[in-house]
Design an enzyme around this catalytic site. Sequence first.
Site, PDB file in Angstrom:
ATOM      1  N   GLY A  50       0.789  -1.224   0.000  1.00 13.99           N
ATOM      2  CA  GLY A  50       0.000   0.000   0.000  1.00 13.99           C
ATOM      3  C   GLY A  50       0.822   1.274   0.000  1.00 13.99           C
ATOM      4  O   GLY A  50       0.262   2.358   0.078  1.00 13.99           O
ATOM      5  N   CYS A  51       2.127   1.140  -0.064  1.00 11.10           N
ATOM      6  CA  CYS A  51       2.990   2.326  -0.098  1.00 11.10           C
ATOM      7  C   CYS A  51       3.430   2.605  -1.532  1.00 11.10           C
ATOM      8  O   CYS A  51       3.742   1.689  -2.277  1.00 11.10           O
ATOM      9  CB  CYS A  51       4.223   2.130   0.774  1.00 11.10           C
ATOM     10  SG  CYS A  51       3.884   2.203   2.528  1.00 11.10           S
ATOM     11  N   GLN A  52       3.463   3.877  -1.881  1.00 14.36           N
ATOM     12  CA  GLN A  52       3.926   4.292  -3.195  1.00 14.36           C
ATOM     13  C   GLN A  52       5.415   3.961  -3.356  1.00 14.36           C
ATOM     14  O   GLN A  52       5.854   3.512  -4.400  1.00 14.36           O
ATOM     15  CB  GLN A  52       3.694   5.793  -3.346  1.00 14.36           C
ATOM     16  CG  GLN A  52       4.066   6.369  -4.671  1.00 14.36           C
ATOM     17  CD  GLN A  52       3.753   7.868  -4.743  1.00 14.36           C
ATOM     18  OE1 GLN A  52       3.170   8.434  -3.842  1.00 14.36           O
ATOM     19  NE2 GLN A  52       4.153   8.490  -5.818  1.00 14.36           N
ATOM     20  N   SER A  53       6.193   4.187  -2.313  1.00  8.56           N
ATOM     21  CA  SER A  53       7.620   3.866  -2.299  1.00  8.56           C
ATOM     22  C   SER A  53       7.811   2.497  -1.667  1.00  8.56           C
ATOM     23  O   SER A  53       6.914   1.969  -1.021  1.00  8.56           O
ATOM     24  CB  SER A  53       8.377   4.906  -1.475  1.00  8.56           C
ATOM     25  OG  SER A  53       8.177   6.189  -1.990  1.00  8.56           O
TER      26      SER A  53
END
Length: 142
Positions: A50-53
């Site tokens: 769920g993290c962009q990075s």
Amino acid sequence: MTINQIQDEIIEEFALFDNKNDQYGYIIELGKKLENLPKEDYKDENLIKGCQSKVWLTAQKSEKNGETQIKYFADSDSTLVKGLVSLLMRVLSEQPAKEITSSDLYFIDKIGLGQLLSMNRSNGLASMVKQMKIYALAYQAV
């Protein structure tokens, strides 16, 4: 210090900044100071969904005064995200697992991270908090 005492300390620190750019810069500086994980911890099972990075998070259990405490370790491929996770670690690391699972991380709203971060970054922050609480819950049950 308790979770709430640490949160209050962070709120006071952020109140010193004149604008969002200064806050943003401070978070980036925090990220530059975060230590790298051991090489063996950079694996897919430690990645937060769920993290962009890319964010790797691990946790370690210890006992103190008869309570299970959790210490977190993390890294990211983004300096900003490293700063965000370092704030979370400052608040939650080395705290009793039962307090971590029931904590209300009000500092996030009080310092205006919701307005500072994009929707994707805000979702990633929520995913980091969720994973930290999952670790605490799992170690509490063991």
